[in-house]
Design a protein around this motif. Structure first.
Motif, PDB file in Angstrom:
ATOM      1  N   ASP A  15       0.803  -1.204  -0.115  1.00  0.00           N
ATOM      2  CA  ASP A  15      -0.018   0.080  -0.101  1.00  0.00           C
ATOM      3  C   ASP A  15       0.812   1.276   0.083  1.00  0.00           C
ATOM      4  O   ASP A  15       1.325   1.559   1.143  1.00  0.00           O
ATOM      5  CB  ASP A  15      -0.899  -0.052   1.165  1.00  0.00           C
ATOM      6  CG  ASP A  15      -1.954   1.157   1.217  1.00  0.00           C
ATOM      7  OD1 ASP A  15      -1.684   1.934   0.612  1.00  0.00           O
ATOM      8  OD2 ASP A  15      -2.869   0.985   1.999  1.00  0.00           O
ATOM      9  N   GLU A  69       0.419   4.567  -0.600  1.00  0.00           N
ATOM     10  CA  GLU A  69      -0.136   5.593   0.084  1.00  0.00           C
ATOM     11  C   GLU A  69       0.044   5.572   1.656  1.00  0.00           C
ATOM     12  O   GLU A  69       0.434   6.710   2.242  1.00  0.00           O
ATOM     13  CB  GLU A  69      -1.736   5.732  -0.168  1.00  0.00           C
ATOM     14  CG  GLU A  69      -1.889   5.996  -1.787  1.00  0.00           C
ATOM     15  CD  GLU A  69      -3.441   6.569  -2.088  1.00  0.00           C
ATOM     16  OE1 GLU A  69      -4.129   6.336  -0.820  1.00  0.00           O
ATOM     17  OE2 GLU A  69      -3.752   6.798  -3.154  1.00  0.00           O
ATOM     18  N   GLN A  70       0.075   4.342   2.071  1.00  0.00           N
ATOM     19  CA  GLN A  70       0.260   4.200   3.709  1.00  0.00           C
ATOM     20  C   GLN A  70       1.523   3.761   3.980  1.00  0.00           C
ATOM     21  O   GLN A  70       1.936   3.801   5.114  1.00  0.00           O
ATOM     22  CB  GLN A  70      -0.871   3.344   4.135  1.00  0.00           C
ATOM     23  CG  GLN A  70      -2.253   3.244   4.039  1.00  0.00           C
ATOM     24  CD  GLN A  70      -2.443   4.822   4.776  1.00  0.00           C
ATOM     25  OE1 GLN A  70      -2.094   4.925   6.131  1.00  0.00           O
ATOM     26  NE2 GLN A  70      -3.675   5.574   4.326  1.00  0.00           N
TER      27      GLN A  70
END
Length: 439
Positions: free
Chosen positions: A362, A364-365
C-alpha cells in the motif's frame, strides 16, 4: 561440534576463580546469570578496557539521536558480594596483555597478575576499517561503542557535513542520529540498495524514500576509493571510485565489524575470523571459553544480541556444573532502531523457484509485506510500515507451522490470521474462501 574440539567437564565442584576479559553486555549478563546459580564460582573478576561501567550498546543509536539521556544506557552495577556468596571484582580501564595458559594466569597493562581456574574471553568487536588511504585521519570514526558515540555527539555540536560509509543497520542508525543533531549527512552504500542483506528492492526503496524525505542523501553503488587529507592530518573529503568527491568534516565507517581476537590468538588458541568454540563455548583450551562477538561457532560469527544471550545461558550452565543442551545456531530477525521507521525482516531475501511469494503493498500508507513460503511453511518475510505481525510470523517460521489453504490470510492482521488458521481444521473450504477474499 568440531572433531578436534575439546570436551569441557568440571567434576571438581564450584569453580574457585573465574576471570572474564571484557565488560560489555555479554559479560554483564553472564555474571548476572551465574550469580543466580547455586554452584556459581566463588570469585569472579571482570576486566574491562573501557573506563565506564557496563552499558547497553543497543541503545547507542537512540542516544546519539537525542532520544534518551546518557544514564538510560547504564546497566545495573553489580554488588561486591552476591546473596549466594560469590565475590565480584570489576577492574575498569585495564587491558589484558598476556595469557599464560600453562600457569592459568593473565597479566594486565597495570602489571597485575591474576590466576584463574576458568577464563572467559568476551572481548567483543570493533568497526571494520576498509583498506583504503586516509583511514587514520582525524575526523574518521567507527560506530561500535560508547566512545565512538560520544565522539560523534561532540562532532555534531558544530554542525557541518558528515559522510557515512555503509548503508546497513549501523550506518543508517548513525546517519539518522547525526542528522537529528543538526549535521548534513550523506550515506554511501556499496550495494544497489540499502540494507541489502535484509531487504528486498521494494522495502529498500520505501526506506530510502523515507530517509531522503527527512533530509539524508543516499548514494548507492558507491565504492570508496580514499579519504582526502586537508594537509594537516584531518579528513576533508571522501573520494569514490568513479571520481566523485564529497566534502566531509567527519566520516563514519559502518561497513561491518572485526572480532577482537587478539588476546586469544596471542595465547595460541584456535582462531579463524574469530576465536573458535564448540557447543559449550569452549575454545581449543578446555579452561578457556569465548563468548559473543569475539567467538566463532562453525562458520558463524555474531553481531546481534539474541544468539549471544543463548550463548550466555549455555556457558553459565556449563560453568555452574549443570547439565543442559549445548549452543546451536538459530535464525534471527532484524529490526531497525530509527524513530518513525518500522522494519522487520528474517530469512532469505530473494525468492527461488521453490518459494511461493505473497505480497501486500500500500504505497499511500507506506506499508509493505512480502512473505516467502516453502511447502506451506514460512521461510522468510519482509515487513515495512506495519510490523506488528513480525514476531508472530517469525515464531511460526521456527515452529514449522503448515498454513495450507490459509496461507493467503498471512497478509492480514495477526488476530484475523490466527482465527482463520484455527478455523481451517474444522472448515477448510470456508477458510480457503476467506483467504482468497482477503487476498
Amino acid at each position: 561440534m568440531r572433531p578436534d574440539a575439546p570436551t569441557s567437564t568440571d567434576d571438581r565442584g564450584p569453580i574457585d576463580h573465574l576471570v572474564i576479559v571484557g565488560n560489555g553486555m555479554a559479560a554483564h549478563r553472564l555474571v548476572a546469570t551465574l550469580c543466580d546459580k547455586p554452584r556459581a564460582p566463588r570469585r569472579i573478576t571482570v576486566i574491562g578496557v573501557e573506563t565506564s561501567h557496563a552499558y547497553n550498546r543497543i541503545l547507542l543509536s537512540p542516544w546519539l539521536a537525542g532520544e534518551m539521556q546518557r544514564d538510560a544506557l547504564c546497566l545495573p552495577e553489580r554488588a561486591a558480594t552476591t546473596q549466594t556468596g560469590t565475590r565480584i571484582e570489576t577492574r575498569l580501564g585495564e587491558r589484558v596483555t598476556a595469557i599464560d595458559r600453562e600457569a592459568r594466569r593473565v597479566t594486565t597493562d597495570r602489571g597485575a597478575s591474576l590466576d584463574y581456574d576458568r577464563l572467559v574471553l568476551a572481548t567483543g568487536s570493533r568497526s571494520a576499517m576498509p583498506p583504503v588511504p586516509g583511514m587514520t585521519l582525524d575526523g574518521v570514526h567507527g560506530f561500535r561503542d560508547l566512545g565512538d558515540a560520544e565522539a560523534l555527539a561532540r562532532a555534531a555540536r558544530h554542525g557541518g557535513r558528515a559522510v557515512v560509509i555503509g548503508g546497513g543497520l549501523l550506518g543508517l542508525e548513525a546517519a539518522e542520529g547525526l542528522r537529528k543533531r543538526g549535521m548534513r549527512v550523506r550515506v554511501i552504500q556499496r550495494s544497489s540498495r540499502l540494507m541489502n542483506r535484509q531487504l528486498d528492492a521494494t522495502a529498500a526503496g520505501l526506506l530510502r524514500g523515507e530517509l531522503e524525505a527527512r533530509g539524508l542523501e543516499v548514494i548507492t553503488d558507491g565504492h570508496l576509493s580514499e579519504l582526502e587529507d586537508n594537509g594537516q592530518g584531518r579528513v576533508r573529503a571522501v573520494i569514490l571510485a568513479d571520481g566523485t568527491r564529497l566534502a566531509a568534516d567527519h566520516v563514519v565507517i559502518a561497513t561491518g565489524i572485526t572480532p577482537n581476537v587478539e588476546p586469544g590468538r596471542a595465547a595460541g588458541l584456535d582462531c579463524d575470523r574469530a576465536i573458535r568454540v564448540d557447543e559449550w563455548l569452549t575454545t581449543s583450551d578446555a579452561a578457556i571459553h569465548a563468548l559473543g562477538e569475539c567467538c566463532q561457532f562453525g562458520s558463524s560469527t555474531f553481531g546481534l544480541v539474541e544468539p549471544i544471550w543463548q550463548q550466555v545461558e549455555v556457558l553459565a550452565a556449563r560453568l555452574a556444573g549443570e547439565a543442559g543442551p549445548g549452543y546451536r545456531d538459530h535464525p534471527t530477525a532484524t529490526k531497525l532502531k530509527i524513530s518513525g521507521v518500522s522494519l522487520y525482516a528474517f530469512g532469505p531475501i530473494e525468492a527461488t523457484p521453490e518459494h511461493d511469494e505473497l505480497t501486500y503493498h500500500d504505497p499511500e500508507q507506506g506499508e509493505y509485506r512480502r512473505l516467502l513460503l516453502r511447502d506451506g511453511h514460512i521461510d522468510g518475510a519482509v515487513l515495512y510500515g506495519d510490523t506488528a505481525m513480525g514476531p508472530w510470523l517469525f515464531d511460526r517460521s521456527q515452529d514449522g507451522m503448515q498454513f495450507g489453504s490459509a496461507r493467503r490470510a498471512l497478509l492480514l492482521g495477526q488476530a484475523d490470521t490466527e482465527t482463520l488458521i484455527d478455523d481451517q481444521a474444522s472448515a477448510p473450504q470456508a477458510t480457503d474462501t476467506l483467504a482468497q477474499e482477503a487476498a
